[in-house]
Design an enzyme around this catalytic site. Structure first.
Site, mmCIF file in Angstrom:
data_model
loop_
_atom_site.group_PDB
_atom_site.id
_atom_site.type_symbol
_atom_site.label_atom_id
_atom_site.label_comp_id
_atom_site.label_asym_id
_atom_site.label_seq_id
_atom_site.Cartn_x
_atom_site.Cartn_y
_atom_site.Cartn_z
ATOM 1 C CG HIS A 37 -22.262 20.465 20.317
ATOM 2 N ND1 HIS A 37 -22.137 21.712 19.739
ATOM 3 C CD2 HIS A 37 -22.087 19.574 19.319
ATOM 4 C CE1 HIS A 37 -21.880 21.568 18.453
ATOM 5 N NE2 HIS A 37 -21.847 20.277 18.164
ATOM 6 C CG ASP A 91 -18.680 22.649 20.059
ATOM 7 O OD1 ASP A 91 -19.136 23.114 21.117
ATOM 8 O OD2 ASP A 91 -19.012 23.069 18.937
HETATM 9 C C1 GRF Z 1 -29.752 23.532 22.096
HETATM 10 O O1 GRF Z 1 -30.103 22.803 20.971
HETATM 11 C C2 GRF Z 1 -28.333 23.257 22.493
HETATM 12 O O2 GRF Z 1 -27.884 21.999 22.122
HETATM 13 C C3 GRF Z 1 -27.565 24.297 21.738
HETATM 14 O O3 GRF Z 1 -28.391 25.422 21.740
HETATM 15 C C4 GRF Z 1 -29.750 25.021 21.815
HETATM 16 C C5 GRF Z 1 -30.408 25.811 22.898
HETATM 17 O O4 GRF Z 1 -31.800 25.639 22.877
HETATM 18 N N1 GRF Z 1 -26.287 24.523 22.344
HETATM 19 P P1 GRF Z 1 -32.716 26.285 23.992
HETATM 20 O O5 GRF Z 1 -32.466 27.770 23.986
HETATM 21 O O6 GRF Z 1 -32.352 25.659 25.294
HETATM 22 O O7 GRF Z 1 -34.126 25.972 23.581
#
Ligand code: GRF
Length: 240
Positions: free
Chosen positions: A110, A146
């Site tokens: 998160h 969360d």
């Molecule tokens: C990340 O910023 C994560 O924290 C959130 O979703 C985003 C996913 O990014 N839960 P990616 O698809 O891995 O680039």
């Protein structure tokens, strides 16, 4: 045989990419045995495909309700027999029944220093509140959004002039080091997960888990294992 991991995602998959790179380099004794998306065009599916990982797309829009969507999702996951299920940008709320089915083997990353800024738009929220530090958390997923126990966090500074995209980019640099670090711990049998607490090497972690500054994680994995003993960030809201 390493730890069997299934990744659920909805978007571009940069965290998946980071995990695959570490596994490829033999930094982590794990195997991504499947990547599942609820969005057909998710970039993460192409990354998985290029790495030779089994993929599946279960489009939530083709299901009448959440229960029917999750039934198919669970059947697909369970056929892959994962030890651990990682959410990496999976943009669907999961029902308590689904979360309980994967109790103590379902993690999420998160983009905030939980418990601050649950939910969406975390970078804008951090800027609006005037936070001096921000970051990301890897936590156990529990039915409340969360809110599960935090395993580890990476802390980044908020710079003068930051906007949500610039802050998000800095946080993501940290995410790409943090998630592989936690997976390595899990694969080494160092983590004990539950709905209420997490133990690392037998010790119960504090509410913020093990906290790292961005630079501390860049020498993965050798330093990160030793670092948790030397860092004094766990009880601090400031970072050097
Ligand atoms: C990340 O910023 C994560 O924290 C959130 O979703 C985003 C996913 O990014 N839960 P990616 O698809 O891995 O680039």
């Amino acid at each position: 045989m390493g730890c069997r991991v299934v990744v659920l995602l909805s978007g571009r998959g940069s965290n998946l990419q980071a995990l695959l790179e570490r596994i490829e380099r033999h930094d982590i004794n794990a195997e991504v045995v499947g990547v599942i998306s609820n969005r057909p065009g998710a970039g993460g599916l192409a990354i998985a495909h290029a790495a030779g990982v089994t993929t599946a797309c279960i489009d939530h829009r083709e299901h009448a309700d959440r229960v029917s969507f999750e039934r198919m999702l669970s059947a697909t996951i369970d056929a892959l027999e994962p030890d651990l299920l990682l959410l990496a940008g999976f943009m669907r709320i999961l029902t308590p029944a689904f979360v309980c089915h994967y109790r103590a083997r379902l993690l999420n990353i998160h983009p905030s220093l939980l418990p601050a800024h649950r939910g969406l738009d975390t970078h804008a929220k951090a800027l609006a509140r005037g936070d001096r530090i921000h970051g990301a958390s890897v936590h156990v997923v529990t039915p409340e959004l969360d809110a599960g126990p935090v395993i580890a966090q990476v802390v980044v500074p908020v710079m003068a002039g930051d906007d949500p995209p610039s802050l998000a980019a800095r946080v993501q640099q940290g995410e790409h080091l943090l998630y592989p670090t936690v997976l390595a711990w899990y694969a080494e049998g160092r983590l004990e997960l539950s709905d209420v607490a997490v133990r690392l090497d037998g010790e119960v972690l504090t509410a913020s888990g093990t906290r790292f500054a961005l630079d501390d994680l860049s020498a993965f994995p050798t330093r990160c294992n030793a670092l948790r003993d030397t860092l004094s960030l766990n009880d601090s809201s400031e970072v050097p």
